[in-house]
Design an enzyme around this catalytic site. Structure first.
Site, PDB file in Angstrom:
ATOM      1  N   LYS A 271     -10.724  -4.121  -4.442  1.00  0.00           N
ATOM      2  CA  LYS A 271     -11.232  -2.893  -5.446  1.00  0.00           C
ATOM      3  C   LYS A 271     -10.934  -1.278  -5.818  1.00  0.00           C
ATOM      4  O   LYS A 271     -11.430  -0.987  -6.216  1.00  0.00           O
ATOM      5  CB  LYS A 271     -11.328  -2.138  -3.615  1.00  0.00           C
TER       6      LYS A 271
ATOM      7  N   LYS B 135       1.065  -1.210   0.264  1.00  0.00           N
ATOM      8  CA  LYS B 135      -0.070   0.277   0.014  1.00  0.00           C
ATOM      9  C   LYS B 135       1.337   1.377  -0.002  1.00  0.00           C
ATOM     10  O   LYS B 135      -0.091   2.305  -0.440  1.00  0.00           O
ATOM     11  CB  LYS B 135      -0.718   0.336   1.402  1.00  0.00           C
TER      12      LYS B 135
ATOM     13  N   LYS C  73      -3.854 -10.004  -6.723  1.00  0.00           N
ATOM     14  CA  LYS C  73      -5.452 -10.421  -6.017  1.00  0.00           C
ATOM     15  C   LYS C  73      -6.604  -9.250  -6.804  1.00  0.00           C
ATOM     16  O   LYS C  73      -5.708  -8.434  -7.335  1.00  0.00           O
ATOM     17  CB  LYS C  73      -4.640  -9.610  -4.648  1.00  0.00           C
TER      18      LYS C  73
HETATM   19  P1  TYM Z   1     -11.145  -5.931   2.514  1.00  0.00           P
HETATM   20  O1  TYM Z   1     -11.873  -4.829   3.245  1.00  0.00           O
HETATM   21  O2  TYM Z   1      -9.641  -5.705   2.119  1.00  0.00           O
HETATM   22  O3  TYM Z   1     -11.142  -7.088   2.957  1.00  0.00           O
HETATM   23  C1  TYM Z   1     -12.593  -7.886   3.266  1.00  0.00           C
HETATM   24  C2  TYM Z   1     -12.536  -9.205   3.369  1.00  0.00           C
HETATM   25  O4  TYM Z   1     -12.678 -10.203   1.774  1.00  0.00           O
HETATM   26  C3  TYM Z   1     -11.121 -10.611   1.890  1.00  0.00           C
HETATM   27  N1  TYM Z   1     -10.895 -10.028   0.046  1.00  0.00           N
HETATM   28  C4  TYM Z   1     -10.422 -11.351  -0.521  1.00  0.00           C
HETATM   29  N2  TYM Z   1     -10.751 -13.032  -0.678  1.00  0.00           N
HETATM   30  C5  TYM Z   1     -10.465 -13.766  -1.377  1.00  0.00           C
HETATM   31  N3  TYM Z   1     -10.247 -13.023  -2.704  1.00  0.00           N
HETATM   32  C6  TYM Z   1      -9.637 -11.611  -2.956  1.00  0.00           C
HETATM   33  N4  TYM Z   1      -9.272 -10.931  -3.980  1.00  0.00           N
HETATM   34  C7  TYM Z   1     -10.153 -10.919  -1.486  1.00  0.00           C
HETATM   35  N5  TYM Z   1      -9.763  -9.729  -1.260  1.00  0.00           N
HETATM   36  C8  TYM Z   1     -10.330  -9.177   0.084  1.00  0.00           C
HETATM   37  C9  TYM Z   1     -10.341  -9.810   2.558  1.00  0.00           C
HETATM   38  O5  TYM Z   1      -8.705 -10.981   3.414  1.00  0.00           O
HETATM   39  C10 TYM Z   1     -11.019  -9.361   3.646  1.00  0.00           C
HETATM   40  O6  TYM Z   1     -11.254 -11.480   4.993  1.00  0.00           O
HETATM   41  N6  TYM Z   1      -8.153  -5.587   7.088  1.00  0.00           N
HETATM   42  C11 TYM Z   1      -9.171  -6.621   6.633  1.00  0.00           C
HETATM   43  C12 TYM Z   1     -10.704  -5.887   7.525  1.00  0.00           C
HETATM   44  C13 TYM Z   1     -10.401  -5.539   9.175  1.00  0.00           C
HETATM   45  C14 TYM Z   1     -11.054  -7.266   9.484  1.00  0.00           C
HETATM   46  C15 TYM Z   1     -10.606  -6.517  11.037  1.00  0.00           C
HETATM   47  C16 TYM Z   1     -11.019  -8.884   9.216  1.00  0.00           C
HETATM   48  C17 TYM Z   1     -10.403  -5.036   9.877  1.00  0.00           C
HETATM   49  N7  TYM Z   1     -10.807  -5.905  11.156  1.00  0.00           N
HETATM   50  C18 TYM Z   1     -10.583  -7.897  11.956  1.00  0.00           C
HETATM   51  C19 TYM Z   1     -10.865  -9.193  10.217  1.00  0.00           C
HETATM   52  C20 TYM Z   1     -10.752  -8.757  11.211  1.00  0.00           C
HETATM   53  C21 TYM Z   1      -9.350  -5.379   4.895  1.00  0.00           C
HETATM   54  O7  TYM Z   1      -9.195  -4.914   4.769  1.00  0.00           O
HETATM   55  O8  TYM Z   1     -10.034  -6.129   4.308  1.00  0.00           O
END
Ligand code: TYM
Length: 332
Positions: free
Chosen positions: A199, A114, A196
């Protein structure tokens, strides 16, 4: 009773990766047993680690709540809340920072990725992001955290911080375990299947968004990068594009990769792409219909988030009091 917790950032539209890797898991876990505590939140504090437009962010918070509900999260079974509305997340995040070394944060892969993308300067919140994530998880004594594979390193950090706190101040936190799917935990970009699906990809056609309509989904899948071999086989190293399409199909159709491979054994790439599109539309269309209904119902969304906030705050406040006491904060 086991506690399951996870969150998603309201930064932009959700992708098929978010759904297949994370949210579909939340819903399946929710529906698998009645004897569990489930907490799913909208990680708005995480979203501001990179610059956000305030109006758009607030819109995305509502939209993500509606999507959680449309995907099948049931507020009678799952506590759904907005992270910033439960102040203990920030409080515990700060306390845990006092146990975290800058070096270990600088080594985080996602931070390095990032940071490389930031053009306007890197916020210190981007560096401390995994500590806030650890706080999110430890605050509720979570046993399991369903996530995609890209969050594995952050989960490791949460486990380390829990152990460090427990050994410094006595047993306080449970050591959480990640739940990562065998298939679907990393859906890849349609334009560069070694990366990956994300978004924030600059190339719109690299990503299927949950609210993309049928025509757009067909166009994006039709232009997905494959190879020139002409045969359909799951082989991530040599055929990443085809392997990604097979993964998407198998997840959407609830089949194993082997079954998906078998289904397409005599097919050409055109047929594969057309059936992959059908399978995505079959999954996303009912979600989109429910989403459009829920989004207009402000009263319902507010009621869900009010109830969620109250329940989460109750659990979180008990934990933060315990933590402050152990650390020696506050009055004698
Ligand atoms: P975020 O918002 O980037 O993504 C949300 C969830 O989606 C999963 N994900 C994917 N899974 C499969 N293939 C992909 N291409 C893909 N892109 C995203 C992510 O692994 C995630 O599970 N830091 C986290 C949010 C968060 C969180 C937490 C999660 C904040 N606090 C505590 C669990 C527990 C995040 O940025 O996810």
């Amino acid at each position: 009773m086991k506690t399951i917790l996870s969150g998603v950032q309201p930064s932009g539209m959700l992708t098929l990766g978010n759904y297949l890797g994370a949210i579909s898991q939340f819903v399946n876990l929710q529906n698998s047993s009645d004897d569990q505590e489930l907490l799913f939140f909208i990680a708005d504090l995480h979203a501001i680690t990179v610059p956000q437009d305030a109006t758009i962010l607030r819109k995305n918070i509502k939209s993500l709540t509606a999507l959680y509900l449309a995907c099948g999260l049931d507020p009678n079974k799952s506590t759904i809340f907005v992270q910033s509305e439960v102040k203990e997340h920030s409080e515990l995040g700060y306390i845990l920072q006092s146990l975290t070394y800058i070096g270990e944060l600088e080594r985080m892969t996602q931070f390095k990725d990032k940071m490389a993308k930031q053009t306007q300067g890197v916020s210190s919140a981007l560096l401390t992001y995994p500590v806030l994530m650890a706080a999110d998880i430890l605050l509720y004594n979570s046993d399991y955290v369903p996530v995609g594979v890209d969050q594995k390193q952050h989960l490791e950090m949460a486990r380390n911080l829990a152990e460090r706190f427990n050994s410094r101040y006595s047993d306080t936190f449970k050591i959480p375990e990640p739940l990562i799917l065998k298939s679907g935990a990393k859906i890849m970009s349609l334009q560069d299947p070694t990366k990956k699906m994300s978004k924030s990809d600059k190339l719109d056609k690299a990503t299927i968004f949950l609210l993309d309509d049928e025509n757009i989904i067909r166009k994006k899948i039709a232009s997905a990068v494959t190879d020139s071999d002409g045969f359909i086989k799951y082989d991530v190293d040599n055929k990443p594009g085809i392997s990604n399409l097979l993964t998407i199909y198998s997840c959407c159709m609830n089949l194993s990769i082997k079954e998906a491979e078998e289904h397409f054994k005599d097919a050409n790439y055109g047929t594969l792409k057309s059936e992959v599109s059908d399978s995505i539309i079959k999954v996303l269309k009912p979600i989109q219909d429910r989403y459009n209904e829920i989004l207009n119902n402000n009263d319902y969304i507010n009621k869900v988030l009010d109830t969620g906030k109250e329940k989460a705050s109750y659990i979180a406040s008990k934990m933060i009091n315990k933590v402050k006491h152990k650390v020696g904060l506050g009055r004698f």
